[in-house]
Design a protein around this motif. Structure first.
Motif, PDB file in Angstrom:
ATOM      1  N   GLY A 163       0.816  -1.204   0.000  1.00 22.16           N
ATOM      2  CA  GLY A 163       0.000   0.000   0.000  1.00 22.16           C
ATOM      3  C   GLY A 163       0.852   1.257   0.000  1.00 22.16           C
ATOM      4  N   GLY A 164       0.188   2.389  -0.065  1.00 24.88           N
ATOM      5  CA  GLY A 164       0.902   3.653  -0.095  1.00 24.88           C
ATOM      6  C   GLY A 164       1.539   3.908  -1.440  1.00 24.88           C
ATOM      7  N   THR A 165       2.122   5.087  -1.597  1.00 29.94           N
ATOM      8  CA  THR A 165       2.800   5.459  -2.835  1.00 29.94           C
ATOM      9  C   THR A 165       4.297   5.331  -2.628  1.00 29.94           C
ATOM     10  N   LYS A 166       4.951   4.628  -3.520  1.00 32.23           N
ATOM     11  CA  LYS A 166       6.369   4.340  -3.379  1.00 32.23           C
ATOM     12  C   LYS A 166       7.201   5.367  -4.151  1.00 32.23           C
ATOM     13  N   LEU A 167       8.412   5.579  -3.694  1.00 33.49           N
ATOM     14  CA  LEU A 167       9.276   6.536  -4.368  1.00 33.49           C
ATOM     15  C   LEU A 167       9.600   6.106  -5.790  1.00 33.49           C
ATOM     16  N   GLY A 168       9.626   4.802  -6.044  1.00 34.44           N
ATOM     17  CA  GLY A 168       9.844   4.333  -7.406  1.00 34.44           C
ATOM     18  C   GLY A 168       8.753   4.760  -8.362  1.00 34.44           C
ATOM     19  N   GLN A 169       7.567   5.035  -7.806  1.00 35.93           N
ATOM     20  CA  GLN A 169       6.453   5.499  -8.642  1.00 35.93           C
ATOM     21  C   GLN A 169       6.515   6.999  -8.908  1.00 35.93           C
ATOM     22  N   THR A 170       6.988   7.757  -7.926  1.00 34.97           N
ATOM     23  CA  THR A 170       6.909   9.216  -8.039  1.00 34.97           C
ATOM     24  C   THR A 170       8.199   9.870  -8.495  1.00 34.97           C
ATOM     25  N   CYS A 171       9.333   9.220  -8.253  1.00 39.75           N
ATOM     26  CA  CYS A 171      10.601   9.775  -8.724  1.00 39.75           C
ATOM     27  C   CYS A 171      10.746   9.405 -10.199  1.00 39.75           C
ATOM     28  N   GLY A 172      11.144  10.338 -11.014  1.00 42.27           N
ATOM     29  CA  GLY A 172      11.069  10.145 -12.458  1.00 42.27           C
ATOM     30  C   GLY A 172      12.191   9.351 -13.085  1.00 42.27           C
ATOM     31  N   SER A 173      13.175   8.942 -12.300  1.00 42.25           N
ATOM     32  CA  SER A 173      14.305   8.238 -12.883  1.00 42.25           C
ATOM     33  C   SER A 173      14.992   7.402 -11.814  1.00 42.25           C
ATOM     34  N   VAL A 174      15.894   6.552 -12.258  1.00 38.94           N
ATOM     35  CA  VAL A 174      16.693   5.760 -11.326  1.00 38.94           C
ATOM     36  C   VAL A 174      17.520   6.677 -10.437  1.00 38.94           C
ATOM     37  N   SER A 175      18.153   7.684 -11.040  1.00 36.12           N
ATOM     38  CA  SER A 175      19.032   8.565 -10.266  1.00 36.12           C
ATOM     39  C   SER A 175      18.251   9.349  -9.215  1.00 36.12           C
ATOM     40  N   ALA A 176      17.052   9.802  -9.569  1.00 34.52           N
ATOM     41  CA  ALA A 176      16.242  10.547  -8.604  1.00 34.52           C
ATOM     42  C   ALA A 176      15.779   9.637  -7.461  1.00 34.52           C
ATOM     43  N   THR A 177      15.417   8.402  -7.803  1.00 40.91           N
ATOM     44  CA  THR A 177      14.998   7.444  -6.771  1.00 40.91           C
ATOM     45  C   THR A 177      16.158   7.136  -5.840  1.00 40.91           C
ATOM     46  N   ALA A 178      17.330   6.912  -6.411  1.00 40.45           N
ATOM     47  CA  ALA A 178      18.506   6.626  -5.596  1.00 40.45           C
ATOM     48  C   ALA A 178      18.852   7.807  -4.696  1.00 40.45           C
ATOM     49  N   ALA A 179      18.729   9.016  -5.224  1.00 41.50           N
ATOM     50  CA  ALA A 179      19.040  10.208  -4.423  1.00 41.50           C
ATOM     51  C   ALA A 179      18.098  10.334  -3.235  1.00 41.50           C
ATOM     52  N   ALA A 180      16.830   9.987  -3.442  1.00 38.22           N
ATOM     53  CA  ALA A 180      15.860  10.055  -2.343  1.00 38.22           C
ATOM     54  C   ALA A 180      16.223   9.049  -1.249  1.00 38.22           C
ATOM     55  N   TYR A 181      16.572   7.838  -1.649  1.00 39.66           N
ATOM     56  CA  TYR A 181      16.948   6.831  -0.656  1.00 39.66           C
ATOM     57  C   TYR A 181      18.291   7.143  -0.002  1.00 39.66           C
ATOM     58  N   GLN A 182      19.174   7.803  -0.747  1.00 39.42           N
ATOM     59  CA  GLN A 182      20.460   8.172  -0.161  1.00 39.42           C
ATOM     60  C   GLN A 182      20.254   9.138   1.006  1.00 39.42           C
ATOM     61  N   GLN A 183      19.225   9.965   0.931  1.00 44.70           N
ATOM     62  CA  GLN A 183      18.916  10.859   2.051  1.00 44.70           C
ATOM     63  C   GLN A 183      18.650  10.063   3.326  1.00 44.70           C
ATOM     64  N   VAL A 184      17.958   8.933   3.183  1.00 43.25           N
ATOM     65  CA  VAL A 184      17.641   8.091   4.343  1.00 43.25           C
ATOM     66  C   VAL A 184      18.914   7.456   4.888  1.00 43.25           C
ATOM     67  N   ILE A 185      19.755   6.939   3.990  1.00 45.50           N
ATOM     68  CA  ILE A 185      21.009   6.312   4.402  1.00 45.50           C
ATOM     69  C   ILE A 185      21.897   7.308   5.133  1.00 45.50           C
ATOM     70  N   THR A 186      21.988   8.507   4.588  1.00 46.02           N
ATOM     71  CA  THR A 186      22.839   9.539   5.180  1.00 46.02           C
ATOM     72  C   THR A 186      22.273  10.034   6.506  1.00 46.02           C
ATOM     73  N   LYS A 187      20.987  10.269   6.542  1.00 46.89           N
ATOM     74  CA  LYS A 187      20.335  10.780   7.760  1.00 46.89           C
ATOM     75  C   LYS A 187      20.581   9.858   8.950  1.00 46.89           C
ATOM     76  N   TYR A 188      20.416   8.553   8.722  1.00 45.80           N
ATOM     77  CA  TYR A 188      20.481   7.604   9.830  1.00 45.80           C
ATOM     78  C   TYR A 188      21.786   6.803   9.871  1.00 45.80           C
ATOM     79  N   GLY A 189      22.730   7.110   8.996  1.00 41.84           N
ATOM     80  CA  GLY A 189      23.992   6.390   8.995  1.00 41.84           C
ATOM     81  C   GLY A 189      23.817   4.900   8.791  1.00 41.84           C
ATOM     82  N   LEU A 190      22.985   4.523   7.805  1.00 46.62           N
ATOM     83  CA  LEU A 190      22.595   3.123   7.642  1.00 46.62           C
ATOM     84  C   LEU A 190      23.707   2.262   7.068  1.00 46.62           C
ATOM     85  N   LYS A 191      23.735   1.019   7.550  1.00 47.62           N
ATOM     86  CA  LYS A 191      24.621  -0.015   7.003  1.00 47.62           C
ATOM     87  C   LYS A 191      23.819  -1.085   6.257  1.00 47.62           C
TER      88      LYS A 191
END
Length: 401
Positions: free
Chosen positions: A119-147
């Motif tokens: 359910g819900g709307t996924k970033l893969g649906q709303t971000c217009g490209s692979v690079s834009a989708t990756a950039a959105a997820y990179q924000q999450v990785i950077t924010k929380y220092g994810l491994k």
């Protein structure tokens, strides 16, 4: 696969009540060493600010589990290509989840974050490209220092070829730009391993040269009957990975995973502790790469409620299912069993209202009995089981009877 989802009003209340005390943890990047990949491969799902979340540090102490899979990152409900928690709370300004992560890390653990879900709307649906989708997820990785990060690819983007291309392309990009990042891909399961769209997903991953640490299936909500049927699905999935990824048997097992649902599923399949033992034995015996489940929020026996979002609807002690994840990571859970914590203090009694029937039609104001409670319909309904869809479903819990 339906998962009880976070209501905007519920998140707003949590954020309002915690923002002041968690302000110092706005950025949860921690100078902590990553856990071994065995812990990220065993991390059970946890909704950190919804569905009556348990104290993760208390769960860690009771089970020995060190990692949790926090769910879910989505596109904003109003549209856009910026990451949010469940479409409601912007990652960029989050303090609540950051505080949860800080507490887990302070206790010697860590988290992975899951993007997508049912359910819900996924970033893969709303971000217009692979690079834009990756950039959105990179924000999450950077924010929380994810491994570690999990791509839970389900409806409604599951059948959207462009969206799946964005998700898998983003996963490949993140894997390359974040060395050592543990990346899992989770998809619906069927008796054949996974369905038509799951097979296409595997083919697409191979076509772009993307190999995640793990492909996991969710063998529930699809006519499954206990652990043996799930093992059969996992074995079929192993065959699909061999045939579609070109892997030998050992490699396919090592890249396959189980993502189960503890207790009663959305379609009333029942998975008991004994069923998890059956799947666990198979997973360890065949050296599967991942063993997880939905969810820690549900890993307790129901008392006075049948809300599938906050309890399992099967007999158990608190955190019995989480201990399987701990064992899969190679650790031994504590031998003492914590007392079962009721989710409410009102025990069910005997009901005089007519028992709910799946095939019956109910309209606004109709009252039925189910699992020791009275339930009142808010509107027309047929087939929606009382107590399985939470406060936003058609049924109002009118209390024990």
């Amino acid at each position: 696969m339906q998962r009880s989802r976070l209501a905007a009003v519920g998140l707003a209340a949590v954020l309002a009540g915690t923002a002041a005390t968690l302000a110092v943890t706005t950025n949860a990047q921690a100078d902590t060493e990553a856990l071994g990949s065995n812990w990220y491969a065993s991390a059970p799902y946890l909704m950190p600010v919804s569905n009556n979340p348990p104290d993760p540090v208390a769960v860690m102490a009771a089970t020995g589990q060190k990692a949790f899979q926090l769910a879910f990152i989505l596109a904003p409900n109003g549209g856009g290509c910026s990451p949010t928690w469940d479409g409601v709370s912007a990652v960029s300004s989050d303090t609540a989840v950051a505080g949860v992560i800080s507490r887990i890390r302070g206790a010697g653990g860590d988290v992975s974050v899951s993007v997508g879900g049912y359910g819900g709307t996924k970033l893969g649906q709303t971000c217009g490209s692979v690079s834009a989708t990756a950039a959105a997820y990179q924000q999450v990785i950077t924010k929380y220092g994810l491994k570690a990060i999990d791509f839970d690819l389900e409806e409604p983007e599951y059948e959207n070829d462009a969206a799946i291309a964005n998700e898998l392309g983003a996963a490949k990009t993140l894997q390359a730009t974040n060395p050592g990042l543990f990346v899992s891909v989770t998809m619906p399961g069927t008796a054949a391993g996974t369905g038509w769209f799951g097979t296409l997903l595997i083919d697409k991953a191979k076509s772009i040269g993307f190999t995640p640490d793990n492909f996991s299936i969710m063998p529930f909500d699809g006519g499954f009957n206990g652990g043996s049927s799930q093992v059969s699905a996992l074995e079929a999935f192993h065959g699909l990975l061999m045939n579609h990824m070109g892997w030998d048997s050992a490699t396919a097992y090592a890249h396959a995973g189980f993502s189960g649902m503890n207790g009663k599923s959305d379609v009333s399949e029942m998975f008991y502790v004994a069923d998890f033992q059956t799947v666990y034995d198979y997973a360890v015996g065949h050296k599967l790469g991942r063993f997880t489940f939905w969810s820690v929020n549900r890993d307790r026996q129901c008392v006075g409620t049948t809300d599938n979002g906050v309890c399992s609807n099967v007999p158990q002690n608190d955190w019995d299912f989480t201990k399987f994840s701990t064992r899969f990571a190679g650790a031994t859970p504590p031998t003492s069993t914590p007392p079962t914590t009721p989710t409410t203090s009102n025990p069910p009694g005997s009901c005089t209202a007519a028992e709910w029937q799946k095939t019956s039609v109910y309209t606004q104001g109709n009252v039925v009995a189910h699992n020791g409670h009275k339930w009142t319909a808010k509107w027309w309904t047929q087939g929606e089981e009382p107590g399985t869809t939470g406060q936003w479903g058609v049924w109002t819990d009118s209390g024990p009877c």
